[in-house]
Design a protein around this motif. Structure first.
Motif, PDB file in Angstrom:
ATOM      1  N   THR A  95      26.102  55.293  35.202  1.00  0.00           N
ATOM      2  CA  THR A  95      27.517  55.633  35.066  1.00  0.00           C
ATOM      3  C   THR A  95      28.256  55.373  36.369  1.00  0.00           C
ATOM      4  O   THR A  95      29.428  54.984  36.375  1.00  0.00           O
ATOM      5  CB  THR A  95      27.668  57.119  34.678  1.00  0.00           C
ATOM      6  OG1 THR A  95      26.961  57.360  33.472  1.00  0.00           O
ATOM      7  CG2 THR A  95      29.136  57.496  34.492  1.00  0.00           C
ATOM      8  N   VAL A  96      27.577  55.602  37.484  1.00  0.00           N
ATOM      9  CA  VAL A  96      28.162  55.423  38.820  1.00  0.00           C
ATOM     10  C   VAL A  96      27.253  54.500  39.621  1.00  0.00           C
ATOM     11  O   VAL A  96      26.025  54.665  39.606  1.00  0.00           O
ATOM     12  CB  VAL A  96      28.308  56.769  39.561  1.00  0.00           C
ATOM     13  CG1 VAL A  96      28.885  56.556  40.961  1.00  0.00           C
ATOM     14  CG2 VAL A  96      29.167  57.734  38.761  1.00  0.00           C
ATOM     15  N   LYS A 144      23.031  68.071  37.828  1.00  0.00           N
ATOM     16  CA  LYS A 144      24.282  67.362  37.535  1.00  0.00           C
ATOM     17  C   LYS A 144      24.188  65.867  37.803  1.00  0.00           C
ATOM     18  O   LYS A 144      24.941  65.085  37.219  1.00  0.00           O
ATOM     19  CB  LYS A 144      25.424  67.947  38.372  1.00  0.00           C
ATOM     20  CG  LYS A 144      25.754  69.388  38.066  1.00  0.00           C
ATOM     21  CD  LYS A 144      26.918  69.857  38.941  1.00  0.00           C
ATOM     22  CE  LYS A 144      27.287  71.294  38.643  1.00  0.00           C
ATOM     23  NZ  LYS A 144      28.414  71.762  39.513  1.00  0.00           N
ATOM     24  N   TYR A 145      23.273  65.462  38.707  1.00  0.00           N
ATOM     25  CA  TYR A 145      23.207  64.058  39.128  1.00  0.00           C
ATOM     26  C   TYR A 145      21.755  63.578  39.144  1.00  0.00           C
ATOM     27  O   TYR A 145      20.872  64.240  39.697  1.00  0.00           O
ATOM     28  CB  TYR A 145      23.800  63.891  40.530  1.00  0.00           C
ATOM     29  CG  TYR A 145      25.210  64.386  40.675  1.00  0.00           C
ATOM     30  CD1 TYR A 145      26.296  63.603  40.286  1.00  0.00           C
ATOM     31  CD2 TYR A 145      25.466  65.657  41.201  1.00  0.00           C
ATOM     32  CE1 TYR A 145      27.601  64.061  40.429  1.00  0.00           C
ATOM     33  CE2 TYR A 145      26.765  66.122  41.348  1.00  0.00           C
ATOM     34  CZ  TYR A 145      27.827  65.324  40.955  1.00  0.00           C
ATOM     35  OH  TYR A 145      29.110  65.788  41.089  1.00  0.00           O
ATOM     36  N   GLU A 146      21.542  62.426  38.573  1.00  0.00           N
ATOM     37  CA  GLU A 146      20.240  61.767  38.610  1.00  0.00           C
ATOM     38  C   GLU A 146      20.405  60.463  39.392  1.00  0.00           C
ATOM     39  O   GLU A 146      21.074  59.544  38.933  1.00  0.00           O
ATOM     40  CB  GLU A 146      19.759  61.472  37.190  1.00  0.00           C
ATOM     41  CG  GLU A 146      18.413  60.778  37.115  1.00  0.00           C
ATOM     42  CD  GLU A 146      18.036  60.434  35.686  1.00  0.00           C
ATOM     43  OE1 GLU A 146      17.478  59.334  35.481  1.00  0.00           O
ATOM     44  OE2 GLU A 146      18.322  61.242  34.779  1.00  0.00           O
ATOM     45  N   VAL A 147      19.811  60.410  40.582  1.00  0.00           N
ATOM     46  CA  VAL A 147      20.073  59.310  41.508  1.00  0.00           C
ATOM     47  C   VAL A 147      18.853  58.409  41.642  1.00  0.00           C
ATOM     48  O   VAL A 147      17.726  58.877  41.831  1.00  0.00           O
ATOM     49  CB  VAL A 147      20.480  59.842  42.907  1.00  0.00           C
ATOM     50  CG1 VAL A 147      20.921  58.694  43.799  1.00  0.00           C
ATOM     51  CG2 VAL A 147      21.586  60.885  42.796  1.00  0.00           C
ATOM     52  N   SER A 148      19.094  57.093  41.539  1.00  0.00           N
ATOM     53  CA  SER A 148      18.049  56.090  41.752  1.00  0.00           C
ATOM     54  C   SER A 148      18.463  55.182  42.905  1.00  0.00           C
ATOM     55  O   SER A 148      19.643  54.846  43.038  1.00  0.00           O
ATOM     56  CB  SER A 148      17.843  55.254  40.486  1.00  0.00           C
ATOM     57  OG  SER A 148      17.458  56.065  39.389  1.00  0.00           O
ATOM     58  N   PHE A 149      17.499  54.773  43.721  1.00  0.00           N
ATOM     59  CA  PHE A 149      17.764  53.949  44.895  1.00  0.00           C
ATOM     60  C   PHE A 149      17.073  52.592  44.739  1.00  0.00           C
ATOM     61  O   PHE A 149      15.898  52.525  44.381  1.00  0.00           O
ATOM     62  CB  PHE A 149      17.270  54.642  46.169  1.00  0.00           C
ATOM     63  CG  PHE A 149      17.924  55.975  46.417  1.00  0.00           C
ATOM     64  CD1 PHE A 149      19.076  56.071  47.172  1.00  0.00           C
ATOM     65  CD2 PHE A 149      17.383  57.140  45.875  1.00  0.00           C
ATOM     66  CE1 PHE A 149      19.682  57.300  47.403  1.00  0.00           C
ATOM     67  CE2 PHE A 149      17.988  58.370  46.097  1.00  0.00           C
ATOM     68  CZ  PHE A 149      19.133  58.452  46.857  1.00  0.00           C
ATOM     69  N   LEU A 205      32.802  60.732  44.797  1.00  0.00           N
ATOM     70  CA  LEU A 205      32.059  61.036  43.583  1.00  0.00           C
ATOM     71  C   LEU A 205      32.454  62.417  43.050  1.00  0.00           C
ATOM     72  O   LEU A 205      32.709  62.587  41.836  1.00  0.00           O
ATOM     73  CB  LEU A 205      30.558  60.997  43.881  1.00  0.00           C
ATOM     74  CG  LEU A 205      29.616  61.508  42.786  1.00  0.00           C
ATOM     75  CD1 LEU A 205      29.694  60.608  41.554  1.00  0.00           C
ATOM     76  CD2 LEU A 205      28.180  61.595  43.300  1.00  0.00           C
ATOM     77  N   GLN A 206      32.520  63.384  43.940  1.00  0.00           N
ATOM     78  CA  GLN A 206      32.866  64.743  43.526  1.00  0.00           C
ATOM     79  C   GLN A 206      34.324  64.846  43.099  1.00  0.00           C
ATOM     80  O   GLN A 206      34.647  65.568  42.144  1.00  0.00           O
ATOM     81  CB  GLN A 206      32.541  65.715  44.660  1.00  0.00           C
ATOM     82  CG  GLN A 206      31.037  65.786  44.943  1.00  0.00           C
ATOM     83  CD  GLN A 206      30.695  66.517  46.211  1.00  0.00           C
ATOM     84  OE1 GLN A 206      31.486  66.575  47.171  1.00  0.00           O
ATOM     85  NE2 GLN A 206      29.502  67.101  46.264  1.00  0.00           N
ATOM     86  N   ILE A 260      23.287  57.807  38.677  1.00  0.00           N
ATOM     87  CA  ILE A 260      23.865  57.109  39.830  1.00  0.00           C
ATOM     88  C   ILE A 260      22.841  56.117  40.369  1.00  0.00           C
ATOM     89  O   ILE A 260      21.670  56.460  40.567  1.00  0.00           O
ATOM     90  CB  ILE A 260      24.249  58.101  40.944  1.00  0.00           C
ATOM     91  CG1 ILE A 260      25.226  59.150  40.417  1.00  0.00           C
ATOM     92  CG2 ILE A 260      24.839  57.364  42.148  1.00  0.00           C
ATOM     93  CD1 ILE A 260      25.465  60.288  41.380  1.00  0.00           C
ATOM     94  N   ALA A 261      23.289  54.888  40.628  1.00  0.00           N
ATOM     95  CA  ALA A 261      22.455  53.883  41.287  1.00  0.00           C
ATOM     96  C   ALA A 261      23.014  53.618  42.675  1.00  0.00           C
ATOM     97  O   ALA A 261      24.209  53.358  42.830  1.00  0.00           O
ATOM     98  CB  ALA A 261      22.436  52.586  40.487  1.00  0.00           C
TER      99      ALA A 261
END
Length: 352
Positions: free
Chosen positions: A62-63, A28-33, A338-339, A7-8
């Motif tokens: 992906t998101v 479950k989620y890898e988030v970058s800011f 998202l969920q 996720i970005a």
């Protein structure tokens, strides 16, 4: 075990989103800011190298969570993001998204709704600050000076609203009730009947005690010629873009104040700059611009306003909607969508 969804989160300058996205299960989620906004992919001044930089930044995800129109997604950019499966944005309208291109790719796009009076309050604050010379006087005091130029009163003056939708009517109501300003309004399809309905919706009578319409519909020319304050409240569209140009701006009174808290491209920016540099109106107060964030070499930043015959200019960095409670609601809705998407459920506030 499947790899986490990448996720970005783009353009969240205040970091409101971070605790919300970081609370997601990291398995479950890898988030970058990304807080630095690159030049828009579809802007004529954006070099190919920066376009490629934007693609390189976004391609792995992906998101994508995006904030309003800060990062546009034209068709050409969308086609270069093969991994993208979900776009989350804020608000219920975003002209910077090529929705048909998303739809053709089968990429869901969901908005978020967290309405408030934030932009209304910001607009009124800008009007008052421009009339009372707040920015220049604040600078004068802080740099060893004292009084600068006289301020102007608003009582009994004419408030011209270009657009009389929810925000235009809300601001017009405040200016009429709080300061006794006489309201005139114009937009392409605005009728007096509709303006009367807007007056009722805001809790005002259709006419004042003198029998004059509370929100009086006039021609575009009359509004710009007669208003002491011109405030822009139009929705940005292909039809409204650039609808305020030199012709309208040069009709304004020398004592008038121009305010824009809607969208920069509604006004031909070069024409507004020219009018202000020549000092043809008293002041302008702007929260929106053609290109945001403003480049460091922008004429808005580099011109010394209020000197050598130039108009006084008050600038804020598109803060009309940047209210903590609103941002919290928007990102909460993004997390829920998202969920829902991961569970295969229908998204709330799909934009197509």
């Amino acid at each position: 075990m499947s790899a986490p969804v990448k996720i970005a989160v783009l353009d969240d300058y205040q970091g409101i989103s971070e605790p919300k996205f970081r609370a997601l299960d990291p398995a479950k989620y890898e988030v970058s800011f990304f807080k630095d906004t690159l030049l828009p992919y579809n802007h004529p001044d954006t070099p190919q190298s920066v376009k490629d930089q934007l693609v390189t930044r976004l391609e792995p995800f992906t998101v994508i969570s995006t904030m309003r129109e800060r990062t546009p997604f034209p068709r050409e950019l969308i086609t270069r993001l093969p991994n993208l499966k979900l776009l989350l944005t804020t608000g219920n309208r975003n002209l910077a998204l090529d929705l048909p291109a998303f739809q053709e790719r089968g990429i869901p796009v969901a908005g978020a709704l967290g309405g408030s009076d934030s932009t209304t309050e910001h607009c009124v604050a800008l009007v008052l600050a421009a009339a009372r010379n707040v920015a220049q006087d604040d600078l004068s005091v802080k740099t060893g000076g004292w009084q600068t130029v006289p301020t102007v009163g608003l009582g009994g003056k004419v408030f011209g609203t270009v657009g009389l939708g929810r925000l235009g009517a809300a601001v017009a109501r405040i200016m009429a009730v709080a300061f006794g300003m006489r309201v005139v309004a114009w937009s392409d399809n605005l009728t007096q009947e509709r303006a009367d309905e807007k007056a009722r919706e805001t809790g005002l009578s259709v006419e004042d005690q003198d029998g004059e319409k509370t929100f009086r519909v006039v021609s575009k020319e009359e509004l710009f010629r007669t208003a002491d304050v011109v405030s822009v409240h139009l929705v940005l569209s292909d039809r409204s873009m650039g609808g305020i140009a030199a012709r309208e701006l040069e009709m304004m009174k020398p004592s008038a104040i121009f305010v824009n808290t809607s969208r920069g491209p509604l006004v031909v920016e070069k024409d507004l700059l020219d009018v202000l540099e020549k000092g043809k109106i008293r002041a302008a107060a702007l929260d929106v611009f053609d290109l945001e964030p403003l480049p460091l070499d922008s004429r808005w930043r580099t011109t010394i306003w209020g000197q050598d015959g130039r108009s006084r200019v008050l600038l804020t960095p598109h803060m009309g909607y940047v209210e903590e409670a609103t941002l919290n609601v928007w990102y909460d809705e993004q997390i829920k969508n998202l969920q829902r998407w991961q569970r295969g459920e229908e998204l709330v506030r799909s934009l197509y």
